[in-house]
Design an enzyme around this catalytic site. Sequence first.
Site, PDB file in Angstrom:
ATOM      1  N   ASP A 123      52.134  36.950  40.407  1.00  0.00           N
ATOM      2  CA  ASP A 123      50.799  36.589  39.945  1.00  0.00           C
ATOM      3  C   ASP A 123      50.899  35.238  39.256  1.00  0.00           C
ATOM      4  OD1 ASP A 123      47.996  37.080  39.328  1.00  0.00           O
ATOM      5  OD2 ASP A 123      48.631  37.389  37.270  1.00  0.00           O
ATOM      6  N   SER A 124      49.753  34.642  38.997  1.00  0.00           N
ATOM      7  CA  SER A 124      49.732  33.355  38.304  1.00  0.00           C
ATOM      8  C   SER A 124      50.150  33.475  36.849  1.00  0.00           C
ATOM      9  CB  SER A 124      48.335  32.734  38.380  1.00  0.00           C
ATOM     10  OG  SER A 124      47.386  33.584  37.766  1.00  0.00           O
ATOM     11  N   CYS A 141      47.420  38.938  42.776  1.00  0.00           N
ATOM     12  CA  CYS A 141      46.604  37.808  42.318  1.00  0.00           C
ATOM     13  C   CYS A 141      45.486  37.628  43.325  1.00  0.00           C
ATOM     14  CB  CYS A 141      47.472  36.551  42.234  1.00  0.00           C
ATOM     15  SG  CYS A 141      46.567  35.045  41.824  1.00  0.00           S
ATOM     16  N   GLU A 191      44.242  36.780  28.223  1.00  0.00           N
ATOM     17  CA  GLU A 191      45.559  36.232  27.881  1.00  0.00           C
ATOM     18  C   GLU A 191      45.653  35.840  26.405  1.00  0.00           C
ATOM     19  OE1 GLU A 191      47.791  33.987  30.571  1.00  0.00           O
ATOM     20  OE2 GLU A 191      47.616  35.706  31.927  1.00  0.00           O
ATOM     21  N   CYS A 227      40.143  40.187  40.078  1.00  0.00           N
ATOM     22  CA  CYS A 227      41.270  39.525  39.420  1.00  0.00           C
ATOM     23  C   CYS A 227      41.998  40.601  38.637  1.00  0.00           C
ATOM     24  CB  CYS A 227      40.777  38.410  38.491  1.00  0.00           C
ATOM     25  SG  CYS A 227      42.081  37.660  37.483  1.00  0.00           S
ATOM     26  N   HIS A 280      43.567  40.571  35.983  1.00  0.00           N
ATOM     27  CA  HIS A 280      43.372  40.552  34.528  1.00  0.00           C
ATOM     28  C   HIS A 280      42.215  41.455  34.099  1.00  0.00           C
ATOM     29  CE1 HIS A 280      45.802  36.881  34.715  1.00  0.00           C
ATOM     30  NE2 HIS A 280      45.841  36.857  33.407  1.00  0.00           N
TER      31      HIS A 280
END
Length: 270
Positions: free
Chosen positions: A10-11, A73, A152, A186, A188
């Site tokens: 993932d990024s 991702c 994040e 996504c 996240h």
Amino acid sequence: MDERAIGVFDSGAGGLTAVRQLRRLLPGEKIVYFGDTGRVPYGTRSPSAIFQYARQDIAFLLSKNVKFLLAACGTVSSILPADYTAALPVPFAGVVDAASAAAASATKNGRIGVIGTSATIRTGSYEQRLHNADGSFQVFKKACPMFVPLVENGYVAPDDPITAAIAEQYLTPLRQEGVDTLILGCTHYPLIAPAIAKVMGPEVTLIDAGREGALLARRRLTELGLLAPEGSVGGAEYYVSDEPVGFEPFIRLFVGADDGPVTRVAIDNY
């Protein structure tokens, strides 16, 4: 049977939601995770830059002798060409295909919402896959670029007022369109699913791309005879492209475990 690890990338930290699901679904499997924390976010980058980063991420995981690749991702899953992934030396799966199939099965009124990074929404990848499944589906898209930095930076509490305000602004138009299914495009986003659900209402089914990616990986590994032998002891190794110390709290937050180790990788060498 195959004792090699599953490679997940993932990024940044969001793909850890897929790791959490893999650990639950396939406790005997080893996992090698790479988070490109030095170049996060991918969602605001050009398609050519994302493709370059993804190729390096994959090259690193292949150097670890993984047996399967999961792009956890949404941005990468949207950008990578099918002919590229088909030519890889190990099977590949992305969260876009997995989540699209789940949404197609879940919707009752054919009105499906998709939220993701700007890059993911720009590609129209979810819309294309949903229309391939059923041309009558109506797809409503919304880029939510603030969600990744919120997660994040730890703004994940169900009652966090900042996250709630941004979610209300982003999601109200989708709610007003009458969608009955919403793809969290996504990995996240499941960390703020309570805030998203509060805006959308209880009648809207949320599709967790990370969970669906993990379920797809399990199906593919089973079909290909690549599952670890019965009785195997699973575990995870984590690699990042920035300082590991900043990543360790995310493992506890996203995976719900204190495991590791976390190692920094010079990803530009791949």
